[in-house]
Design an enzyme around this catalytic site. Structure first.
Site, short mmCIF file in Angstrom:
data_model
loop_
_atom_site.label_atom_id
_atom_site.label_comp_id
_atom_site.label_asym_id
_atom_site.label_seq_id
_atom_site.Cartn_x
_atom_site.Cartn_y
_atom_site.Cartn_z
N TRP A 1 0.86 -1.18 0.00
CA TRP A 1 0.00 0.00 0.00
C TRP A 1 0.89 1.23 0.00
O TRP A 1 1.80 1.35 0.82
CB TRP A 1 -0.89 -0.03 1.23
CG TRP A 1 -1.86 1.10 1.38
CD1 TRP A 1 -2.65 1.64 0.41
CD2 TRP A 1 -2.14 1.82 2.59
NE1 TRP A 1 -3.41 2.65 0.93
CE2 TRP A 1 -3.12 2.79 2.26
CE3 TRP A 1 -1.68 1.74 3.89
CZ2 TRP A 1 -3.64 3.66 3.21
CZ3 TRP A 1 -2.18 2.61 4.84
CH2 TRP A 1 -3.15 3.56 4.51
N ASP B 1 -0.13 -5.47 9.69
CA ASP B 1 -1.24 -4.59 9.31
C ASP B 1 -2.43 -5.47 8.92
O ASP B 1 -2.34 -6.25 7.97
CB ASP B 1 -0.82 -3.70 8.13
CG ASP B 1 -1.88 -2.66 7.78
OD1 ASP B 1 -2.89 -2.56 8.50
OD2 ASP B 1 -1.69 -1.93 6.79
N ALA C 1 -6.33 -5.03 7.90
CA ALA C 1 -7.40 -4.08 7.56
C ALA C 1 -8.60 -4.76 6.91
O ALA C 1 -9.57 -4.08 6.56
CB ALA C 1 -6.86 -3.00 6.61
N LYS D 1 -13.24 -1.64 6.61
CA LYS D 1 -13.82 -2.54 5.61
C LYS D 1 -14.78 -3.55 6.24
O LYS D 1 -15.89 -3.74 5.74
CB LYS D 1 -12.71 -3.28 4.86
CG LYS D 1 -11.64 -2.38 4.23
CD LYS D 1 -12.19 -1.43 3.21
CE LYS D 1 -11.11 -0.76 2.37
NZ LYS D 1 -10.20 0.10 3.14
#
Length: 396
Positions: free
Chosen positions: A127, A208, A210, A243
């Site tokens: 990202w 991470d 998400a 999300k």
């Protein structure tokens, strides 16, 4: 003069893409750029469990007073219970609420610098904001190319080489599940290999997460993180509820610390609270309160899990539909079926991406990243026809 030394910074390409899509008058345009879940009609609805939790908050919340820099501890504990499982029996784990996963990553980066960490290893591509955040806080970013876009596969051997070349005390970024922007995750057995090398090389993992629940399922999407954190004395995990709870604009996240004992954990958390206080002072309440209610109310929890599973299966179905397009010229879409989560990156050049936008109103990042959840009814077939036309143009 004040600010006279400043120079113009480049616009964020994804934000520019959003504006361009909105301004495009063509009726059959397809937005595969912005990373939000959409239903078959192209809408991003508020989840029913969220609406019900908000209604409950409206009638029961009796204060708008500050939360404190740690945020909603009920929210932090509820996520931890779901996320870490038995790992909490092996390690001391605690955390604090942050403004989204981005806030968690920024806080983690500042903690690394304060701890004397100078470098972070990142499997590339990642990202884009990962690199921007780490560089902004002063970390030296080491990238290692560990993915094959043509086969949509993770190169474990290359990542092992990168890990073995890192120095003790270096940090390493890991996508816990549903890699952004590739959708390519290590296999289950690969996580054990990665965890063992990180432990042996005395590296510090920053994980991470998400998209938990949108890949292989809620529990399975946590296995990589649990495997790594169980193997090392210290670890960090940045979490986002954007999300999987559909709370994009509420900016709801958390940063967790895994430590070998309570004393070490308390010291680390005290530093995070100090850093949080100087960044945003107190995090926003609403999104965290919603998540806390959903995770602690059995009825709401069941509604939310059903909705989350619907989202996951819709994404999986779209992956299968894309994969069934098979070979289009030199482009093989079949491996997309094996990816995880909302994103995939196609081996397209910026010129090819621009051609698709100009001629077919298909909007995607210049890197070739597509938001699979952005496809509506019959969009996949139209996308396939556009790719076929593109391949016939021989644009490089």
């Amino acid at each position: 003069m004040p600010f006279s030394t400043l120079t113009h910074q480049p616009n964020d390409p994804l934000l520019a893409l959003i504006k361009a899509y909105a301004a495009d008058p063509r009726a059959e345009k397809i937005d595969l750029g912005v990373g939000v879940f959409r239903d078959v009609h192209g809408a991003t609805p508020v989840m029913s469990a969220v609406k019900q939790a908000e209604e409950k908050l409206l009638t029961t919340q009796d204060s708008k007073s500050y939360l404190g820099p740690e945020g909603d501890k009920g929210f932090v504990s509820a996520i931890a219970e779901q996320l870490f499982g038995d790992t909490q029996k092996l390690r001391a784990i605690d955390g604090l609420q942050t403004p989204g996963g981005t806030g968690a990553l920024r806080l983690a980066g500042e903690l690394l610098i304060r701890s004397g960490v100078k470098r972070i290893l990142v499997a590339s591509p990642t990202w884009a904001n990962h690199l921007a955040i780490f560089k902004e806080v002063g970390l030296s970013v080491i990238t290692a190319s560990c993915f094959d876009l043509n086969t949509q596969s993770f190169d474990l051997e290359r990542f092992k080489e990168a890990l073995n070349s890192a120095e003790a005390g270096d940090a390493v970024l890991l996508h816990g599940c549903c890699h952004n922007p590739l959708g390519i995750d290590p296999a289950g057995q690969d996580w054990r290999v990665i965890a063992d090398i990180i432990a042996h090389r005395q590296l510090l993992p920053l994980i991470d997460i998400a998209y938990q629940g949108l890949g292989d399922g809620w529990e399975d999407d946590a296995l990589g993180a649990r495997t790594v954190l169980s193997a090392v004395p210290y670890g960090l995990l940045a979490y986002s509820c954007d999300k999987n709870f559909g709370l994009y604009r509420e900016r709801t996240g958390a940063l967790y610390v895994s430590a070998p004992d309570a004393e070490s954990l308390d010291c680390t958390i005290s530093n995070l609270l100090h850093l949080a206080r100087t960044n945003w002072s107190m995090p926003p309440d609403h999104g965290a309160a919603v998540v806390r209610l959903i995770l602690t109310d059995p009825a709401l929890h069941n509604v939310w899990r059903e909705e989350l599973e619907f989202m996951r299966t819709r994404i999986l179905s779209l992956r299968q539909e894309l994969a069934q397009l098979g070979m289009i010229g030199s482009l093989n879409l079949s491996p997309i079926a094996h990816g995880k989560g909302m994103f995939a990156t196609l081996p397209l050049t910026p010129s090819q991406v621009a051609w698709l936008r100009e001629h077919y109103a298909i909007y995607m990042a210049h890197s070739g990243r597509i938001n699979i959840a952005g496809f509506g009814n019959e969009d996949v077939q139209r996308f396939g026809a556009a790719l076929q036309a593109l391949m016939e143009q021989n644009i490089t």
